[in-house]
Scaffold this motif. Sequence first.
Motif, short mmCIF file in Angstrom:
data_model
loop_
_atom_site.label_atom_id
_atom_site.label_comp_id
_atom_site.label_asym_id
_atom_site.label_seq_id
_atom_site.Cartn_x
_atom_site.Cartn_y
_atom_site.Cartn_z
N LEU A 262 5.61 24.70 21.51
CA LEU A 262 6.80 24.39 20.72
C LEU A 262 6.84 25.29 19.50
N SER A 263 7.99 25.31 18.85
CA SER A 263 8.08 25.93 17.54
C SER A 263 8.87 25.00 16.64
N ASP A 264 8.57 25.05 15.33
CA ASP A 264 9.30 24.19 14.42
C ASP A 264 10.78 24.54 14.42
N ALA A 265 11.10 25.83 14.68
CA ALA A 265 12.50 26.23 14.73
C ALA A 265 13.20 25.57 15.92
N ASP A 266 12.56 25.57 17.09
CA ASP A 266 13.16 24.96 18.28
C ASP A 266 13.37 23.46 18.10
N THR A 267 12.36 22.79 17.56
CA THR A 267 12.42 21.34 17.49
C THR A 267 13.36 20.86 16.40
N ALA A 268 13.53 21.64 15.33
CA ALA A 268 14.43 21.22 14.26
C ALA A 268 15.88 21.55 14.58
N ALA A 269 16.11 22.53 15.46
CA ALA A 269 17.49 22.98 15.73
C ALA A 269 18.41 21.86 16.22
N PRO A 270 18.00 21.00 17.19
CA PRO A 270 18.92 19.95 17.63
C PRO A 270 19.34 19.01 16.51
N ALA A 271 18.38 18.63 15.66
CA ALA A 271 18.72 17.72 14.56
C ALA A 271 19.63 18.39 13.55
N ILE B 154 32.04 26.09 12.12
CA ILE B 154 30.86 25.86 11.30
C ILE B 154 30.40 27.19 10.73
N VAL B 155 30.22 27.24 9.42
CA VAL B 155 29.70 28.43 8.76
C VAL B 155 28.19 28.28 8.66
N LEU B 156 27.46 29.21 9.26
CA LEU B 156 26.01 29.17 9.31
C LEU B 156 25.45 30.27 8.42
N LEU B 157 24.71 29.88 7.39
CA LEU B 157 24.10 30.84 6.47
C LEU B 157 22.65 31.08 6.87
N GLY B 158 22.31 32.33 7.17
CA GLY B 158 20.94 32.67 7.50
C GLY B 158 20.70 32.76 8.99
N LEU B 159 20.22 33.91 9.44
CA LEU B 159 19.89 34.12 10.85
C LEU B 159 18.42 34.49 11.00
N GLY B 160 17.57 33.75 10.32
CA GLY B 160 16.13 33.90 10.50
C GLY B 160 15.65 33.08 11.68
N LYS B 161 14.39 32.61 11.62
CA LYS B 161 13.85 31.83 12.73
C LYS B 161 14.67 30.57 12.99
N ILE B 162 14.92 29.83 11.94
CA ILE B 162 15.63 28.56 12.10
C ILE B 162 17.09 28.81 12.45
N GLY B 163 17.72 29.72 11.71
CA GLY B 163 19.14 29.98 11.95
C GLY B 163 19.41 30.48 13.36
N THR B 164 18.51 31.30 13.91
CA THR B 164 18.70 31.82 15.26
C THR B 164 18.70 30.69 16.29
N ARG B 165 17.75 29.77 16.16
CA ARG B 165 17.69 28.66 17.10
C ARG B 165 18.90 27.74 16.96
N VAL B 166 19.32 27.50 15.71
CA VAL B 166 20.47 26.63 15.51
C VAL B 166 21.74 27.28 16.06
N LEU B 167 21.87 28.59 15.88
CA LEU B 167 23.03 29.30 16.43
C LEU B 167 23.08 29.14 17.95
N ALA B 168 21.95 29.33 18.61
CA ALA B 168 21.92 29.16 20.06
C ALA B 168 22.29 27.73 20.46
N ARG B 169 21.81 26.77 19.68
CA ARG B 169 22.11 25.37 20.01
C ARG B 169 23.59 25.06 19.82
N LEU B 170 24.19 25.54 18.75
CA LEU B 170 25.61 25.29 18.50
C LEU B 170 26.48 25.93 19.56
N ARG B 171 26.13 27.14 19.97
CA ARG B 171 26.92 27.80 21.01
C ARG B 171 26.73 27.13 22.36
#
Length: 609
Positions: free
Chosen positions: A139-148, A360-377
């Motif tokens: 797992l990664s913290d980015a993957d697991t936090a993205a859904p929430a 949705i305006v997403l600020l930041g495309l680092g580790k967390i932002g990348t996973r959240v972007l994939a989840r939102l799309r």
Amino acid sequence: MTPSDSIPGPVIVCGDDALAVRLAGELHDIYRQPVTLLVPDADTIGPQPPATTRVVEADTADAAALREAGVAHAAAVALVYEDDEFNIRAALAARRINPRVRLVIRLYNRKLGRYLAELLDQAAVVAGGHAGESAITVLSDADTAAPALAATVVAGTSKVLQADGLLFRAIERTPLQRREATEPVLCTLALLSSTTEDPDGTEGTDASGPAGPRLLPAPMEIAQSAQRGAVVLEAVSHTAPSPAPGRLSTARLPVMELFSRRVRWSLAGFTAAVIAIAIISKITTGDPVAHSAYITLLDLFSINDPAVDDTIERQLLQLFTGLVGLLLLPVLVAAVLEASGSFRSASTLRRPPRGTADHIVLLGLGKIGTRVLARLRELDIPVVCVEEDPEARGIPLARSLRVPVILGDATQDGILEAARIHRAHALLALTSSDTTNLEAILCARTTNPDLRVALRLYDDEFATAVHRTLRAAHPQAVTRSRSVTSLAAPAFAAAMMGRQILGAIPVERRVLLFAAIDVAGLPQLEGRTIADTLNPGQWRILALDTTDPADRRPDLRATRLDGQSHVSGLLFDLHPGHLLGPDDRVVIAATRQGLAELLSHRPQATPAH
């Protein structure tokens, strides 16, 4: 969970940041497991661990430190160092010492994680253990936090579950909300204490009876409990607004994205002028319409012979047409430059289309932002990204998904306006800087006071203070502040309990577990109908996985990194008479005791020798 319900042997958590401490607390508080915490210095990595946690201090999780922590007899080990290499070395050492130990490893690189899982499973077989489906979880913290985080901006809550590409939220409803609700829910998970409406009761008591919460009630109990609050399960979805009547969609007219509004109006004006000149030419000369239009175009581009011997009307019309042609030249140049710039952007990064709204305006495309972007799309939610670094980790993903990206500092003037913040549905600030996230949120609120916002903050105390202040300043708007480590800890804890665990949701002082389990070998499920499997207060089947067994995901929590939509095989509207077979897999909600009782009847796999 009583001690007899615990997984055999202690669990060990190894790490060097706040995630390790939060994970130890989750295992202790939710799953009631004896925990050993292996950290460099327990006083400097974050909140204090639970008082009953055994703490072993060591700079690295080498073989000696793991033996001291008790890995030889441990049931599960979580390796959550920030450095991937540290986690890989520790995983190899732990597997050598105890081939049967369940490993949960924190790695950002998914591809490397798959290879590592295969390698460790093979090592377990060679060493005399067995490679089970849940032996290794990466797992990664980015993957697991993205859904929430995604659910925070979509549904306004982080109490969510993820299963087979779908998101679900558990929300509390008062008796009045239950009576007025018009949309159906997937199921009622619990009936809350009577103190929801009765101040004289005992809030959150574990006692049975009307004063305590009733987990997984029977249908008759739900129907007879109109005066009690309830926790219900809903699917998280997002529906984009349809275009207003009479308004053309920019997706149907790509030319609208090539030219600005001013250039389009200028071209329209010149077109009208040319048509008017052609009509006047026909009236004054009496020539056919086609000939008049041809002569007008020649005059417009200054390639016609001078009208020296023609009438005065013809000469004046030619001079006016030539003047219009001179004015048209800079407009054509501007149109060509804009079109070429738009084509370049299409091959690199897109700009937000004109008319973008409810996104949705997403600020930041680092580790967390990348996973959240994939989840939102994956949820088909429109997103506009803002990133300061053109070489950020998530830029290639945004380009492949054709997600609009604004390059610049979100705190600078004009950047959020370019992201159409005034028409946005929500703002999600996930940069690595707490001050940048906070400043961006405050700037956005000045433009759109009712904007739903969620920001990532590392420190929990600071996040709580920010949340309370923003909520007091804007009581009508949804405000959430989230720590990635606190969001990731429940998923890591669930993985340590076994890959079939999808998550846990607290209900007052009790906990509901959600799991995806195979029916084969379970006498309470196999060969029985859905109605017969219902065990109020213990477990309840929520969904059936209709995916072909050969195509099933081994871990229903997994999501697609590329953000492409995934057609879920979960079926929730189950007929009570459906007969469960040995090839079926179901998603259930259960209490700790219920899940332990359900799985205790399954025959244990014989280790390979």
